[in-house]
Design a protein around this motif. Structure first.
Motif, short mmCIF file in Angstrom:
data_model
loop_
_atom_site.label_atom_id
_atom_site.label_comp_id
_atom_site.label_asym_id
_atom_site.label_seq_id
_atom_site.Cartn_x
_atom_site.Cartn_y
_atom_site.Cartn_z
N ALA A 64 4.53 -45.13 12.65
CA ALA A 64 4.89 -43.77 13.06
C ALA A 64 6.40 -43.56 13.16
O ALA A 64 6.87 -42.43 13.25
N ASN A 65 7.16 -44.63 13.15
CA ASN A 65 8.61 -44.51 13.33
C ASN A 65 9.40 -44.47 12.02
O ASN A 65 10.58 -44.15 12.03
N SER A 66 8.75 -44.82 10.94
CA SER A 66 9.48 -44.88 9.67
C SER A 66 9.12 -43.69 8.79
O SER A 66 7.94 -43.47 8.49
N GLN A 72 14.30 -23.23 6.98
CA GLN A 72 15.58 -23.76 7.45
C GLN A 72 15.44 -25.23 7.83
O GLN A 72 16.43 -25.92 8.04
N THR A 73 14.22 -25.68 7.99
CA THR A 73 13.99 -27.06 8.41
C THR A 73 13.25 -27.84 7.32
O THR A 73 12.69 -27.26 6.40
N TYR A 74 13.27 -29.13 7.48
CA TYR A 74 12.61 -30.02 6.53
C TYR A 74 11.24 -30.45 7.06
O TYR A 74 11.01 -30.47 8.28
N ARG A 75 10.35 -30.82 6.15
CA ARG A 75 9.09 -31.44 6.52
C ARG A 75 9.22 -32.94 6.23
O ARG A 75 9.42 -33.34 5.08
N VAL A 76 9.12 -33.71 7.29
CA VAL A 76 9.26 -35.16 7.14
C VAL A 76 7.88 -35.80 7.34
O VAL A 76 7.21 -35.54 8.34
N ILE A 77 7.48 -36.62 6.38
CA ILE A 77 6.20 -37.33 6.47
C ILE A 77 6.49 -38.78 6.86
O ILE A 77 7.28 -39.45 6.21
N TYR A 78 5.85 -39.23 7.92
CA TYR A 78 6.08 -40.59 8.44
C TYR A 78 4.98 -41.55 7.98
O TYR A 78 3.95 -41.13 7.42
N THR A 105 1.84 -38.54 9.82
CA THR A 105 2.11 -37.32 10.56
C THR A 105 3.26 -36.60 9.85
O THR A 105 4.08 -37.21 9.18
N VAL A 106 3.28 -35.28 10.03
CA VAL A 106 4.31 -34.46 9.38
C VAL A 106 5.03 -33.66 10.46
O VAL A 106 4.38 -33.00 11.28
#
Lengths: 178, 407
Positions: free
Chosen positions: B373-375, B386-392, B396-397
């Motif tokens: 979950a941290n990487s 204005q924001t990014y979608r980060v997938i871990y 989780t997104v």
């Protein structure tokens, strides 16, 4: 005679007008050298890569579907050409090591440290720094080239410089020169 | 911490460290040094699509896991091979290469067999090209007696129909609205010939004469950076008998060429035959790929193919590198499972392919373990956001501001 729009130049180049293609090359030469320099760290090789990129682009421009994406498309070709050159000449040049290849006797230690700080940046950040400072490209040119907004460029440049500053501080760079 | 405008000294130092005056571009000199490229450019007709093969190839890779994929990949590979044999600048004693080229360039119909040479008793694919817009591929059993799966592609309407004759299952896949509209193989082939004839990176050597499939044939080996191919052409007729290709992880062999044979129109019908049940349309749609599809593709790739670790890159090339593993896994599952899995992978790739430069895609998942979950694995900026979608790593997104993106 009014200056032709870039889209018009791309359209006419794709229709077989090589002089339009030449004008596009004029407009993007400096930018392509900067893109290639990020990979090659050698100005002469970067010029060669930029010119080779134009050659590859010429034979493919008629297949370019999204004409508005010409600049990022050309930059992608240029990156690939530069990487190919690294692979082909790996034994002769140490590409990617800007701190070593660009040294000259007149450089002071601070300049060398700054080069090392650029070198340790991740590739996208390094490319952005080179685009902005190598040939002093405008924000508008960089936006067009990378297909991202000015705000994004600002944010990335800011973060890249923060990273550089952190690296320089860690390596004893004078605080008053930052 | 200093704000950006407070790094004025650093700005100056960077300019001093790497700054240069702009270099002027001499177009006349450039033209004098690039006559071959100009010749190619001038020989192309307007709006030729010389690089569409790349798209076709990628679609072939995208659905590699399914039975469809083997046909698609084979169909594409054969194009690359067929085109690569047309080197007018490399005459081989005893055979006129112009004669080898002619039927491929001019035939209205072309039929051939393709098979992977990576294992025993693998299916053979029979590929039939009708004109320039329609292709029918039949996956045969190793003894060529049974048709296992049929795939009919209509490039005019961007549709692909797959049929399983044994289980009477049909799947009609709409290829519209994909990143690029599919082009016909023959057009791609002819355009590629133009390019390859002038490609200085391709080296060709003669392999001499030997008996191939009961006929005397002349061999030619072409080597390029990404692989090699060997063509054996009939010494008497100059027609191709066998073509072997090694391209990255894929080794294929193509035989039984027929040119200008009569092919019945019904072989290329896109109508679902009577008695067939159809697969759910939603599952087959490649056009409405979402972020969730991307997540599912990442999950499947890490969990099923890579023992719980994300791939080194999210690219068709990275997927191709995993083809041997995928083939092994596919042999352990039913055709339906493979089709479902292949389409799941395809939807994630379609979502990825539809991202534009402004979406600022980044992939950093190499060696990240599924469940971490941290990487971060990847991120992108949805259009207008204005924001990014980060997938871990735990899939989780999260919405993340640009300044808070992972370094």
């Amino acid at each position: 005679m009014p200056e032709r729009t870039e889209l018009h130049l791309i359209e006419t180049a794709a229709s077989g007008d090589i002089e339009s293609f030449g004008e596009l090359c004029q407009r993007y030469y400096a930018a392509m050298i900067a893109v290639a320099y990020t990979v090659l760290s050698d100005h002469q090789l970067a010029e060669d890569a930029a010119q080779e990129s134009f050659a590859r682009a010429l034979v493919r421009i008629k297949s370019l579907k999204e004409r508005a994406k010409f600049a990022p498309w050309l930059a992608a070709i240029c990156r690939n050409v530069a990487k190919d050159m690294v692979a082909a000449k790996a034994k002769r040049i140490n590409a990617g090591d800007l701190s070593n290849t660009v040294m000259n006797d007149n450089d002071d230690e601070n300049i060398r440290a700054v080069r090392r700080a650029i070198e340790q940046l991740p590739s996208p950040a390094k490319e952005l720094i080179v685009l902005r400072y190598y040939n002093n490209l405008s924000y508008e040119q960089i936006c067009s080239l990378l297909g991202i907004s000015r705000a994004t460029i600002n944010g990335r440049l800011s973060r890249a410089k923060r990273k550089m500053a952190a690296y320089l501080r860690k390596n004893g760079f004078p605080e008053n020169r930052l | 911490m200093k704000r950006q405008e407070e790094y004025k000294n650093l700005d100056e130092m960077i300019s001093r460290a790497i700054g240069r005056d702009k270099t002027q571009f001499d177009f006349d000199k450039w033209k004098a040094n690039h006559k071959k490229e100009i010749q190619i450019y001038e020989s192309q007709t307007t709006n030729q699509k010389v690089s569409r093969s790349v798209w076709i190839f990628e679609i072939g890779r995208i659905i590699m896991k399914s039975r469809i994929s083997k046909i698609a990949a084979a169909a594409v590979i054969i194009i690359a091979i067929l085109t690569a044999i047309h080197f007018s600048g490399s005459p081989i004693e005893g055979i006129a290469w112009a004669d080898v080229v002619r039927p491929i360039l001019t035939a209205d119909t072309v039929v051939f067999h393709a098979r992977s040479v990576e294992g025993e008793n693998l299916p053979i694919t029979k590929i039939m090209n009708m004109g320039t817009q329609r292709v029918r591929s039949e996956i045969l059993s190793a003894d060529k007696k049974t048709v296992q799966v049929i795939v009919i592609t209509d490039f005019d309407t961007s549709r692909m129909l797959t049929l399983n004759p044994k289980q009477k299952i049909a799947a009609l896949i709409d290829l519209k609205d994909l990143p690029e509209k599919p082009e016909n193989f023959v057009e791609i082939m002819r355009n590629m010939i133009t390019e390859l004839q002038h490609d200085p990176n391709v080296s060709i050597e003669s392999l001499g004469e030997k008996e191939i499939d009961g006929r005397m044939a002349q061999g030619l080996q072409a080597t390029e950076p990404e692989g090699e191919l060997i063509i054996w052409a009939d010494s008497q007729t100059s027609l191709p008998i066998r073509i072997e290709q090694k391209w990255h992880q894929i080794h294929y062999e193509f035989t039984d060429f027929e040119f200008d044979v009569v092919l019945d129109e019904s072989l290329f019908s896109m109508d679902i035959p009577e008695g067939y049940s159809t697969m759910p349309k939603a599952m087959l749609s490649l056009t409405s790929a979402t972020e969730q599809d991307l997540v599912e593709t990442l999950r499947s790739w890490a969990e099923v193919i890579r023992d719980g670790v994300f791939p080194k890159d999210f690219s068709t090339q990275a997927y191709m590198d995993d083809v041997p593993k995928i083939r092994k896994l596919a042999s352990q599952h039913s055709k339906e499972q493979n089709l479902e899995y292949g389409l799941k992978m395809a939807r994630g790739f379609v979502f990825f392919k539809l991202l534009k430069a402004e979406n600022d895609w980044h992939y950093v998942g190499e060696n990240v373990k599924l469940g971490d979950a941290n990487s971060p694995v990847c991120w992108y900026k949805p259009t207008g956001s204005q924001t990014y979608r980060v997938i871990y790593g735990d899939l989780t997104v999260k919405d993340v501001a640009p300044e808070d993106l992972p370094e």
